[in-house]
Each structure stands twice: as structure tokens, then as C-alpha cells.
Design a protein around this motif. Structure first.
Motif: not given
Lengths: 114, 113
Positions: B16-19, B57-68, B71-80, B108-111
Motif C-alpha cells: 500500500g505504500a509508494i515505492a 503517469e500510467d495507472g499506478r506507475f509514474t515516471a519522472q524525468l529531470n534532464k538537467a 535522473y529518471v525515477s519510477l514511482l509505484i503507488r499502492d504497492s502490491q 530489487t523491490l520487495q513489497v
């Protein structure tokens, strides 16, 4: 179903033997790629092909060879010159070779030494 | 410096947390960025790609890009628990009109239920 088919799933190689891994796609993609993945590692590019009858070396091409005689097929041969071939081999394809197109993967072939 | 770097983890989050998964890259000319999910013993599966600065954003996934900041990140909401996998960041290093896809080593992600 459209997709990328790799065979076999598991392959064993004897000393001094060449083995060939098959990769076939029915997605009508122009570009195809071979990667190697070692445990706990990211993927490393072996060879890639942007168009039929053309291919380029990737970062770790030594000990490997490829051909691209048909758009659908991109077989990889692991030669006896590859001294540490044990790895997970992944074939991928993309619609075109431009840098904006995502790559999609087959299910992979696990190669081990006998 | 590696071309694409990720923290190998494991990153452990409760259900249920954000990864939040992060990736940095070295080539300022990179234009396309991809996130793949790889379950143990399986091949990578594309889950997100992003080309422009900002969020996608795509469903529970959000990709974030900061070219300056490169870095690029991936957020997973409501982790299962089914999100438990290795997440590979891939960056296209430009070379003419094509370029190579360079992969990080994966996080490696462990939920935990």
C-alpha cells in the motif's frame, strides 16, 4: 499472437562446441538485438541489426556471431572462442532502430557449460 | 562513472505504500528512458517510457524525468506484493539516429504484505 520467440529455453554446451540460439519475431519489427545477462547484472549488448542483411557489434561481441538473412529471424551463435558463455541470453526487437523506440524481449535462453 | 546507475537495493516497502526507484545517467544527449520490470528467472517487461522532462503517469506507475539533473525515477503507488521484482532502468545513449540502450544493474523491490 504477435511476439518474440526464443528457443530453446535451456541449452548446454560442451567444451569446444558452437551452439546456436534461435530468435524469431512476427511483429514486423525492423530492429533486433541480442543481450547477455549475468546474475545480479544489467543487460549487455552483444549484437544488433537495424535491417535485413546488416548487423553491428555491441559491447561484448567477441566469441559470438549472428546473421540476419530474414526480417523475422536473428540467430546468435556462441562459439568455442567464448570462454565464459554461461548466462541468460535475451533477444529483443523494436519497430525501428531510432533512439526513441522501446525494445521488447523474448523469454530468453539459459546457456550452461556441461 | 557507469553510464546508467541504480541502487541495487533491496528496497523494501509495506503493501500500500509508494515505492520510489531512482536512476542516474551520464550522457547529457540521452533522449529516451525506459523502465523494465523483471521477475526472478524471467525476461524484462517494458512498463514505462518517457522522453520529455516532467511526469508521465500510467495507472499506478509514474515516471519522472529531470534532464538537467540527469535522473529518471519510477514511482509505484499502492504497492502490491505482486510488484516485487527487479526494476531495470534503460537509457538510450545517442549515436547518429539510433544509439544503444544501456541498462542499469537493476533495483530489487520487495513489497511486504
Amino acid at each position: 499472437d504477435g511476439g518474440i520467440t526464443q528457443s530453446p529455453k535451456y541449452l548446454f554446451r560442451k567444451e569446444g562446441q558452437n551452439v546456436t540460439l534461435s530468435c524469431e519475431q512476427n511483429l514486423n519489427h525492423d530492429a533486433m538485438y541480442w543481450y547477455r545477462q549475468d546474475p545480479g547484472q544489467g543487460l549487455r549488448l552483444i549484437y544488433y541489426s537495424q535491417i535485413v542483411n546488416d548487423f553491428q557489434k555491441g559491447d561484448i561481441a567477441e566469441g559470438y556471431s549472428v546473421s540476419r538473412e530474414k526480417k523475422e529471424s536473428f540467430p546468435l551463435t556462441v562459439t568455442s572462442a567464448q570462454k565464459n558463455p554461461t548466462a541468460f541470453y535475451l533477444c529483443a526487437s523494436s519497430i525501428s532502430p531510432t533512439r526513441l523506440q522501446p525494445q521488447h524481449f523474448g523469454d530468453g535462453t539459459r546457456l550452461s557449460i556441461l | 562513472q557507469k553510464e546508467v546507475e541504480q541502487n541495487s537495493g533491496p528496497l523494501s516497502v509495506p503493501e500500500g505504500a509508494i515505492a520510489s526507484l531512482n536512476c542516474t545517467y551520464s550522457d547529457r544527449g540521452s533522449q529516451s528512458f525506459f523502465w523494465y520490470r523483471q521477475y526472478s528467472g524471467k525476461s524484462p517487461e517494458l512498463i514505462m517510457f518517457i522522453y520529455s522532462n516532467g511526469d508521465k503517469e500510467d495507472g499506478r506507475f509514474t515516471a519522472q524525468l529531470n534532464k538537467a539533473s540527469q535522473y529518471v525515477s519510477l514511482l509505484i503507488r499502492d504497492s502490491q506484493p505482486s510488484d516485487s521484482a527487479t526494476y531495470l532502468c534503460a537509457v538510450n545513449i545517442p549515436s547518429g539516429n539510433t544509439g544503444k540502450l544501456i541498462f542499469g544493474q537493476g533495483t530489487t523491490l520487495q513489497v511486504k504484505p
